[in-house]
Design a protein around this motif. Structure first.
Motif, short mmCIF file in Angstrom:
data_model
loop_
_atom_site.label_atom_id
_atom_site.label_comp_id
_atom_site.label_asym_id
_atom_site.label_seq_id
_atom_site.Cartn_x
_atom_site.Cartn_y
_atom_site.Cartn_z
N SER A 1 0.84 -1.19 0.00
CA SER A 1 0.00 0.00 0.00
C SER A 1 0.88 1.24 0.00
O SER A 1 1.97 1.24 0.55
N VAL A 2 0.35 2.26 -0.64
CA VAL A 2 1.11 3.47 -0.90
C VAL A 2 1.68 4.12 0.38
O VAL A 2 2.86 4.52 0.39
N VAL B 1 -4.05 3.66 -3.91
CA VAL B 1 -3.45 4.58 -4.89
C VAL B 1 -4.16 5.93 -4.89
O VAL B 1 -3.62 6.91 -5.42
N ASP B 2 -5.35 6.00 -4.28
CA ASP B 2 -6.03 7.30 -4.18
C ASP B 2 -5.26 8.26 -3.27
O ASP B 2 -5.49 9.46 -3.31
N VAL C 1 0.99 11.51 -0.29
CA VAL C 1 2.15 10.92 0.40
C VAL C 1 3.33 10.86 -0.56
O VAL C 1 3.16 10.88 -1.77
N SER C 2 4.53 10.81 0.01
CA SER C 2 5.71 10.74 -0.87
C SER C 2 5.99 9.29 -1.19
O SER C 2 6.63 8.57 -0.44
N PHE C 3 5.44 8.86 -2.30
CA PHE C 3 5.62 7.48 -2.75
C PHE C 3 6.04 7.55 -4.21
O PHE C 3 5.27 7.99 -5.06
N GLN D 1 -10.81 1.85 -1.21
CA GLN D 1 -11.65 2.94 -0.71
C GLN D 1 -12.54 3.50 -1.82
O GLN D 1 -13.75 3.65 -1.64
N THR D 2 -11.92 3.82 -2.98
CA THR D 2 -12.69 4.44 -4.06
C THR D 2 -13.19 3.43 -5.09
O THR D 2 -14.08 3.73 -5.88
N GLY D 3 -12.59 2.24 -5.08
CA GLY D 3 -13.00 1.23 -6.05
C GLY D 3 -12.23 1.29 -7.36
O GLY D 3 -12.37 0.40 -8.20
N GLN D 4 -11.40 2.32 -7.55
CA GLN D 4 -10.66 2.40 -8.80
C GLN D 4 -9.68 1.23 -8.93
O GLN D 4 -9.06 0.83 -7.95
#
Lengths: 125, 222
Positions: free
Chosen positions: B141-142, B167-168, B173-175, B199-202
């Motif tokens: 996770s990001v 990814v949302d 964040v610094s990724f 969270q967003t489903g994307q």
């Protein structure tokens, strides 16, 4: 960490081989462990001493042969020991690599002495 | 008379043998199974919830939840509509083949289409213990940072697919996605990767499509 379950596996393998060799005591164990594994030597020793108590392998010494993470560069062919957190080729900086050693997780040999009268003789003995 | 006995036996061979037995049972039932691994908080349970909600009406899903002591995750999976089996590892840092065997005993394998096994949240130990599932999936996770493939190479090396969750949050964040992917590519070139957000489903569609395709292939014995 999972040193306890690792120690249990090592004890099972050790006692099985000691029994088939008709050995009374196990004095030394030789382990080969690649640096990609997360096992900590001292932690494994701690659990080993606990769970080997009362068995023919009680108090046996654990010897660790540590195998460094060894990488081959697919671009220039160099073989090198990986630096921690950086697997890139030390010669050309290449990122196309293959890990050739460091995953080992073996019990290589045990040292035993004495013999139990009831046990069958081992062919190698 | 001291004597040296050469053994050269894999320390986890017993686990590997049991894993092969688990696999044979799953194959026999034509049940597609995945072992989901990640650090705590990466979103394993969220991914399972989303998967159960999306596929639950068309496919029969079961979830095996590995957890140190609680049933919080199993409760979430059950609430999302999946048949959930809880394994409390009693402090062990990973699932092993024996634990999965016990869980399989509690399920009617032939009546299921997909089995999702949620391993204990831990980026180190689960990688060493095969369970016997068809595929292993790592959830990154990001917010964890882009350095994880460099710090935990063993976890990234042996898996068949990688989910990059949350990814949302990339704008916040610094990724460095490029750095992350380069680290992964060194360890596991060509690894199947699903960037998504529970969270967003994307991005979820590609993940679901992969599961369905794999499950169908196992069902048809391809």
């Amino acid at each position: 960490m999972h040193e306890l379950s690792v120690a249990e596996s090592i004890l099972e393998i050790t006692l099985r081989h000691a029994a088939s060799a008709g050995a009374a005591r196990v004095t030394d164990l030789h382990l080969v462990i690649g640096d990609l594994s997360s096992v900590i030597d001292d932690s494994l020793r701690f659990y080993w001493d606990l769970i080997s108590k009362g068995t023919p392998a009680e108090g046996a010494n654990l010897h660790f042969k540590r195998i460094p993470i060894t990488v081959e560069c697919l671009d220039c062919g160099t073989r090198y020991e990986a630096r921690r957190g950086d697997l890139r080729c030390v010669r050309c900086g290449g990122e196309r690599i293959r890990i050739v050693a460091g995953r080992e997780f073996l019990l290589e040999a045990i040292e035993v002495n004495g013999s139990r009268p009831a046990a069958q003789a081992d062919a190698r003995g | 008379m001291a004597q040296r006995i050469e053994i050269v036996e894999g320390i986890l061979n017993a686990n590997d043998r049991l894993a092969a037995q688990n696999r044979a049972r799953l194959e026999g039932a034509r049940l597609f199974s995945i072992n989901i691994m990640a650090s705590p908080g990466a979103g394993k349970t969220s991914l399972i919830e989303q998967t159960a909600r999306s596929l639950g009406s068309t496919l029969r899903l079961a979830v095996v939840e590995g957890d140190l002591a609680t049933s919080l995750d199993a409760d979430r999976a059950a609430a999302a509509g999946a048949r959930a089996i809880q394994i409390n590892t009693g402090g062990e840092c990973h699932l092993d083949a024996v634990m999965l065997q016990g869980a399989l005993d509690q399920l009617d394998l032939a009546s299921l289409d997909i089995l999702l096994v949620e391993n204990v949240g831990n980026l180190v130990c689960p990688a060493a213990f095969r369970l016997g599932t068809h595929k292993s999936v790592l959830v990154a996770s990001v917010p964890e940072g882009d350095d994880k493939p460099y710090k935990y190479p063993a976890s990234y090396q042996g898996v068949d697919a990688l989910v990059i969750n949350k990814v949302d949050l990339l704008p916040y964040v610094s990724f460095d996605m490029e750095r992350f992917r380069r680290g992964v590519a060194m360890l596991n070139p060509g690894l199947l990767t699903f960037p998504l957000s529970c969270q967003t489903g994307q991005g979820l569609e590609a993940w679901l499509e992969w599961l369905v395709t794999e499950a169908r292939a196992v069902r048809q014995g391809i």
